[in-house]
Structure formats: C-alpha cells, structure tokens
Write a protein that holds these residues in place. Structure first.
Motif, PDB file in Angstrom:
ATOM      1  N   VAL A  25       0.745  -1.180  -0.004  1.00 55.07           N
ATOM      2  CA  VAL A  25       0.085  -0.081  -0.207  1.00 55.07           C
ATOM      3  C   VAL A  25       0.799   1.388   0.229  1.00 55.07           C
ATOM      4  O   VAL A  25       0.598   2.245  -0.763  1.00 55.07           O
ATOM      5  N   ILE A  26       1.889   1.292   0.768  1.00 51.97           N
ATOM      6  CA  ILE A  26       2.775   2.432   0.654  1.00 51.97           C
ATOM      7  C   ILE A  26       3.399   2.581  -0.577  1.00 51.97           C
ATOM      8  O   ILE A  26       3.378   3.654  -1.371  1.00 51.97           O
ATOM      9  N   ALA A  27       3.749   1.473  -1.261  1.00 51.20           N
ATOM     10  CA  ALA A  27       4.081   1.454  -2.616  1.00 51.20           C
ATOM     11  C   ALA A  27       3.246   2.029  -3.845  1.00 51.20           C
ATOM     12  O   ALA A  27       3.403   2.969  -4.479  1.00 51.20           O
ATOM     13  N   GLU A  28       2.015   1.736  -3.717  1.00 50.87           N
ATOM     14  CA  GLU A  28       1.077   2.323  -4.652  1.00 50.87           C
ATOM     15  C   GLU A  28       0.283   3.391  -4.366  1.00 50.87           C
ATOM     16  O   GLU A  28      -0.181   4.220  -5.189  1.00 50.87           O
ATOM     17  N   THR A  29       0.872   4.278  -3.209  1.00 44.65           N
ATOM     18  CA  THR A  29       0.384   5.459  -2.821  1.00 44.65           C
ATOM     19  C   THR A  29       1.548   6.608  -3.348  1.00 44.65           C
ATOM     20  O   THR A  29       1.108   7.720  -3.231  1.00 44.65           O
ATOM     21  N   LEU A  30       2.891   6.024  -3.614  1.00 45.94           N
ATOM     22  CA  LEU A  30       3.713   6.971  -4.004  1.00 45.94           C
ATOM     23  C   LEU A  30       4.087   6.966  -5.557  1.00 45.94           C
ATOM     24  O   LEU A  30       3.871   6.015  -6.076  1.00 45.94           O
ATOM     25  N   SER A  31       4.267   8.034  -6.107  1.00 48.62           N
ATOM     26  CA  SER A  31       4.634   8.352  -7.342  1.00 48.62           C
ATOM     27  C   SER A  31       6.008   7.639  -7.562  1.00 48.62           C
ATOM     28  O   SER A  31       6.658   7.666  -6.906  1.00 48.62           O
ATOM     29  N   ASP A  32       6.407   7.363  -9.141  1.00 46.05           N
ATOM     30  CA  ASP A  32       7.504   6.927  -9.240  1.00 46.05           C
ATOM     31  C   ASP A  32       8.666   7.880  -8.813  1.00 46.05           C
ATOM     32  O   ASP A  32       9.611   7.498  -8.413  1.00 46.05           O
ATOM     33  N   ALA A  33       8.316   9.076  -9.058  1.00 45.79           N
ATOM     34  CA  ALA A  33       9.414  10.034  -8.604  1.00 45.79           C
ATOM     35  C   ALA A  33       9.333  10.762  -7.519  1.00 45.79           C
ATOM     36  O   ALA A  33       9.684  12.245  -7.372  1.00 45.79           O
ATOM     37  N   VAL A  34       8.590  10.223  -6.588  1.00 43.32           N
ATOM     38  CA  VAL A  34       8.228  10.881  -5.266  1.00 43.32           C
ATOM     39  C   VAL A  34       9.526  11.410  -4.448  1.00 43.32           C
ATOM     40  O   VAL A  34      10.485  10.731  -4.704  1.00 43.32           O
ATOM     41  N   THR A  35       9.348  12.612  -3.945  1.00 40.87           N
ATOM     42  CA  THR A  35      10.384  13.146  -3.155  1.00 40.87           C
ATOM     43  C   THR A  35      10.118  13.343  -1.717  1.00 40.87           C
ATOM     44  O   THR A  35       9.065  13.856  -1.541  1.00 40.87           O
ATOM     45  N   LEU A  36      10.943  12.886  -0.785  1.00 39.38           N
ATOM     46  CA  LEU A  36      10.780  13.231   0.595  1.00 39.38           C
ATOM     47  C   LEU A  36      11.943  14.036   1.134  1.00 39.38           C
ATOM     48  O   LEU A  36      13.125  13.759   0.888  1.00 39.38           O
ATOM     49  N   VAL A  37      11.337  15.403   1.687  1.00 38.91           N
ATOM     50  CA  VAL A  37      12.261  16.152   2.369  1.00 38.91           C
ATOM     51  C   VAL A  37      12.079  15.785   3.912  1.00 38.91           C
ATOM     52  O   VAL A  37      11.386  16.222   4.542  1.00 38.91           O
ATOM     53  N   PRO A  38      13.062  15.166   4.567  1.00 42.70           N
ATOM     54  CA  PRO A  38      12.858  14.814   5.969  1.00 42.70           C
ATOM     55  C   PRO A  38      13.145  16.209   7.007  1.00 42.70           C
ATOM     56  O   PRO A  38      13.633  17.139   6.513  1.00 42.70           O
ATOM     57  N   GLY A  39      12.401  15.919   8.113  1.00 36.21           N
ATOM     58  CA  GLY A  39      12.251  17.260   8.955  1.00 36.21           C
ATOM     59  C   GLY A  39      13.686  17.862   9.902  1.00 36.21           C
ATOM     60  O   GLY A  39      13.580  18.568  10.340  1.00 36.21           O
ATOM     61  N   ASP A  40      14.731  16.689   9.597  1.00 39.61           N
ATOM     62  CA  ASP A  40      15.728  17.222  10.420  1.00 39.61           C
ATOM     63  C   ASP A  40      16.825  17.018   9.490  1.00 39.61           C
ATOM     64  O   ASP A  40      16.914  17.341   8.176  1.00 39.61           O
ATOM     65  N   ASP A  41      18.134  16.586   9.895  1.00 36.04           N
ATOM     66  CA  ASP A  41      19.396  16.661   8.836  1.00 36.04           C
ATOM     67  C   ASP A  41      19.479  15.477   7.973  1.00 36.04           C
ATOM     68  O   ASP A  41      20.577  15.353   7.614  1.00 36.04           O
ATOM     69  N   ALA A  42      18.317  14.659   8.057  1.00 37.22           N
ATOM     70  CA  ALA A  42      18.610  13.417   7.130  1.00 37.22           C
ATOM     71  C   ALA A  42      18.577  13.714   5.525  1.00 37.22           C
ATOM     72  O   ALA A  42      18.274  14.800   5.218  1.00 37.22           O
ATOM     73  N   VAL A  43      18.912  12.761   4.962  1.00 37.66           N
ATOM     74  CA  VAL A  43      19.010  12.828   3.499  1.00 37.66           C
ATOM     75  C   VAL A  43      17.873  13.010   2.903  1.00 37.66           C
ATOM     76  O   VAL A  43      16.728  12.151   3.104  1.00 37.66           O
ATOM     77  N   LEU A  44      17.783  13.634   1.859  1.00 39.62           N
ATOM     78  CA  LEU A  44      16.767  13.927   0.849  1.00 39.62           C
ATOM     79  C   LEU A  44      16.510  12.496   0.277  1.00 39.62           C
ATOM     80  O   LEU A  44      17.556  11.762  -0.137  1.00 39.62           O
ATOM     81  N   ILE A  45      15.066  11.998   0.215  1.00 38.76           N
ATOM     82  CA  ILE A  45      14.865  10.807  -0.577  1.00 38.76           C
ATOM     83  C   ILE A  45      14.253  10.732  -1.858  1.00 38.76           C
ATOM     84  O   ILE A  45      12.931  11.561  -1.598  1.00 38.76           O
ATOM     85  N   THR A  46      14.749  10.387  -3.038  1.00 38.73           N
ATOM     86  CA  THR A  46      14.027  10.621  -4.070  1.00 38.73           C
ATOM     87  C   THR A  46      13.773   9.370  -4.985  1.00 38.73           C
ATOM     88  O   THR A  46      14.862   8.536  -5.031  1.00 38.73           O
ATOM     89  N   ALA A  89      13.650   4.021  -3.563  1.00 44.34           N
ATOM     90  CA  ALA A  89      14.711   4.664  -2.535  1.00 44.34           C
ATOM     91  C   ALA A  89      13.697   4.789  -1.443  1.00 44.34           C
ATOM     92  O   ALA A  89      14.270   4.484  -0.333  1.00 44.34           O
ATOM     93  N   GLN A  90      12.437   5.129  -1.416  1.00 43.36           N
ATOM     94  CA  GLN A  90      11.617   5.659  -0.286  1.00 43.36           C
ATOM     95  C   GLN A  90      10.967   4.335   0.459  1.00 43.36           C
ATOM     96  O   GLN A  90      11.211   4.011   1.349  1.00 43.36           O
ATOM     97  N   LEU A  91      10.885   3.237  -0.612  1.00 45.27           N
ATOM     98  CA  LEU A  91      10.569   2.093   0.070  1.00 45.27           C
ATOM     99  C   LEU A  91      11.845   1.443   0.670  1.00 45.27           C
ATOM    100  O   LEU A  91      11.498   0.831   1.848  1.00 45.27           O
ATOM    101  N   GLU A  92      13.027   1.539   0.170  1.00 44.11           N
ATOM    102  CA  GLU A  92      14.298   0.925   0.879  1.00 44.11           C
ATOM    103  C   GLU A  92      14.144   1.624   2.327  1.00 44.11           C
ATOM    104  O   GLU A  92      14.725   0.981   3.334  1.00 44.11           O
ATOM    105  N   ALA A  93      13.989   2.750   2.262  1.00 46.36           N
ATOM    106  CA  ALA A  93      14.212   3.878   3.563  1.00 46.36           C
ATOM    107  C   ALA A  93      13.089   3.161   4.613  1.00 46.36           C
ATOM    108  O   ALA A  93      13.307   2.735   5.730  1.00 46.36           O
TER     109      ALA A  93
END
Length: 149
Positions: A43-64, A68-72
C-alpha cells in the motif's frame, strides 16, 4: 469560508476546491497512515509516485524515487520495530485543473532507542497528483519543530 469536513474521528480537515477529490486525498492519506502502522509495503508503494521526493524534517538525507523511499521505510521498520509515524492533515486543497492537490498538517513520529523514548513532531506539506485513477504522493516536506528523548 470553506467548511471543515471530518475524515477521521476527532479530526477536522478543511477541504477546498473539488470536495469529492479532496475527500479522496484525505482517504488516501488515511490509508497511507494505516499502511505505515501495519508496515504494509504494498500500500505504501501504490500511494507513491515513481519520482516521489521526501524532504525529512531534520538533517537526514533527501529521499528521491519510490524505490529509494521503499528501501528507507523497510530499513526503518527493520531497525526500529516500534516506530510509528502519523501525518494529520489540517487542510487539503484541490487545484483548479483537478490534477494537483496540496495538503498541510502536523506530523509525529515515535520510537525507542537504547532504552530511551524518542518523540519528534512538526508540520508537513504534501503534493498529490491525480493519475487518472488515483491520487499519488509526489512530494512531502517535513519540518521538525519538537524533539523529545
């Protein structure tokens, strides 16, 4: 002034623009929150677009990208078995063309580490895109405003 609509018990969400589309985005968010709680990677996978970007709220690394997001997420679930993350929308606005939506709200995360209880929370913004069938998350930006633990 737009009237707030309930999307979950005790949750008031302001819906702007196409109300049916805004309710569909709210339902997709609720489903995503449930998928995080259940560790439901499909369900997480089917809710995310192929090129989804996540900008974490702290000093963590951008996830593109979806992969990559599923692995995270899988790494987080494996390394922090008691982790929980919830996004609570306050406002969902559908664009005039009906293809884009903006969601703003509060988020919180909790987990334990080395005997300590960790709690983070803050604000977020999500960009959604309708692909003709369903609403997909294209981007999420988080700001950590409070840390405990």
């Amino acid at each position: 002034m737009a009237r707030a609509a309930r999307t979950a018990p005790g949750t008031e969400v302001q819906l702007l623009g196409d109300k049916a589309a805004a309710r569909a985005v709210a339902a997709a968010r609720a489903r995503f929150n449930t998928a995080l709680a259940d560790r439901d990677m499909a369900v997480i996978a089917e809710t995310l677009s192929d090129a989804v970007t996540l900008v974490p709220g702290d000093d963590a690394v951008l996830i593109t990208g979806r992969e990559a997001q599923l692995e995270a997420w899988q790494s987080i679930f494996t390394n922090m078995p008691d982790v929980s993350y919830v996004r609570s929308p306050a406002r969902i606005e559908i664009g005039e063309d009906g293809e884009l939506a903006g969601e703003t709200g509060r988020w919180r995360g909790a987990w334990s580490s080395e005997g300590f209880s960790i709690r983070y929370s803050g604000r977020y913004f999500a960009k959604w895109r309708f692909d003709g069938v369903r609403w997909l998350i294209e981007a999420e930006i988080f700001v950590t405003l409070k840390r405990q633990g």
